[in-house]
Design an enzyme around this catalytic site. Structure first.
Site, PDB file in Angstrom:
ATOM      1  N   GLN A 245       2.977  10.069   1.093  1.00 15.45           N
ATOM      2  CA  GLN A 245       4.261   9.355   1.179  1.00 15.45           C
ATOM      3  C   GLN A 245       5.178   9.651   0.005  1.00 15.45           C
ATOM      4  OE1 GLN A 245       2.318   5.316   2.079  1.00 15.45           O
ATOM      5  NE2 GLN A 245       4.276   5.225   3.150  1.00 15.45           N
TER       6      GLN A 245
ATOM      7  N   HIS B  59      -2.699   7.607   6.651  1.00 13.47           N
ATOM      8  CA  HIS B  59      -1.694   8.496   6.050  1.00 13.47           C
ATOM      9  C   HIS B  59      -2.338   9.797   5.560  1.00 13.47           C
ATOM     10  CE1 HIS B  59       2.146   6.449   6.025  1.00 13.47           C
ATOM     11  NE2 HIS B  59       1.627   5.338   5.545  1.00 13.47           N
TER      12      HIS B  59
ATOM     13  N   HIS C  34      -4.646   1.592   7.231  1.00  8.68           N
ATOM     14  CA  HIS C  34      -3.289   2.135   7.335  1.00  8.68           C
ATOM     15  C   HIS C  34      -3.089   3.287   6.332  1.00  8.68           C
ATOM     16  CE1 HIS C  34       1.277   1.409   7.661  1.00  8.68           C
ATOM     17  NE2 HIS C  34       1.144   2.256   6.669  1.00  8.68           N
ATOM     18  N   GLU C  35      -3.509   3.053   5.090  1.00  6.54           N
ATOM     19  CA  GLU C  35      -3.295   4.077   4.054  1.00  6.54           C
ATOM     20  C   GLU C  35      -4.191   5.299   4.273  1.00  6.54           C
ATOM     21  OE1 GLU C  35      -0.656   3.657   2.523  1.00  6.54           O
ATOM     22  OE2 GLU C  35      -0.485   1.531   2.964  1.00  6.54           O
TER      23      GLU C  35
ATOM     24  N   GLY D 274       0.839  -1.193   0.000  1.00 10.99           N
ATOM     25  CA  GLY D 274       0.000   0.000   0.000  1.00 10.99           C
ATOM     26  C   GLY D 274       0.873   1.241   0.000  1.00 10.99           C
TER      27      GLY D 274
ATOM     28  N   CYS E 118       5.778   0.087   7.386  1.00 10.84           N
ATOM     29  CA  CYS E 118       5.412   1.228   6.551  1.00 10.84           C
ATOM     30  C   CYS E 118       6.644   1.665   5.781  1.00 10.84           C
ATOM     31  CB  CYS E 118       4.892   2.364   7.432  1.00 10.84           C
ATOM     32  SG  CYS E 118       4.468   3.841   6.515  1.00 10.84           S
ATOM     33  N   LEU E 119       6.480   1.907   4.485  1.00 13.75           N
ATOM     34  CA  LEU E 119       7.631   2.329   3.677  1.00 13.75           C
ATOM     35  C   LEU E 119       8.208   3.659   4.171  1.00 13.75           C
ATOM     36  CD1 LEU E 119       6.278   1.365   0.122  1.00 13.75           C
ATOM     37  CD2 LEU E 119       7.994   0.146   1.478  1.00 13.75           C
TER      38      LEU E 119
END
Ligand code: NI
Length: 164
Positions: free
Chosen positions: A53, A136, A132-133, A48, A90-91
């Site tokens: 991000q 963000h 999660h996304e 994701g 998470c990236l």
């Protein structure tokens, strides 16, 4: 259009903390960004990615847990049911994993990348990644869910990583 390179931002970058703006009308530019986000997500072996991000403060996310790609604009959760918690990465928070309490089942209302309204149900891992996304887009990161002692250790680790 100038193709500027999209890069994944990591914790400490203020764009990750901003609330993303609602997209008024889905344009070819948005479609292009969503495609580039998907490419970046696959390159990073992520499941994701949210627009903040990559430095874009608009409400767009891409998700693929291996069962098809979702490109969503202005996604919101309209129903939550049950509970689950898995260790999430998470990236934007490299090397960090946090167990985050989430709903097990959700209903999402969104626009697709053509600007069409869609509503769908998701559960388990897919529901988790979507939550999660969408976090963000609100400026929220997994580190915010960690207990204080863990936050301090993570801060130190991330700082060391940056200074390498
Ligand atoms: Ni993330």
């Amino acid at each position: 259009m100038q193709e500027t390179e999209l890069k994944i931002r990591t914790v400490g970058d203020p764009v990750l903390r901003r609330k993303a703006k609602k997209v008024g009308r889905v344009t070819p530019a948005h479609r292009q960004i969503l495609s580039r986000m998907a490419r970046l997500m696959y390159e990073a072996s992520g499941i994701g990615l949210a627009a903040p991000q990559v430095g874009i403060d608009e409400q767009m996310i891409v998700v693929d847990i291996g069962k098809g790609l979702y490109k969503l604009v202005n996604p919101r959760i309209v129903r939550r049911e049950g509970r689950q918690a898995i260790d999430e990465g998470c990236l934007s928070c490299p090397g960090v994993s946090v167990r985050v309490p989430r709903a097990r089942k959700i209903v999402v209302e969104s626009l697709d990348d053509e600007g069409k309204e869609i509503t769908f149900e998701a559960q388990d891992l897919l529901a988790c990644v979507l939550q999660h996304e969408i976090d963000h887009l609100l400026g929220k990161l997994i580190v915010d869910y960690a207990p204080l002692w863990k936050r301090l250790t993570m801060k130190k680790k991330l700082r060391e990583k940056r200074n390498l």
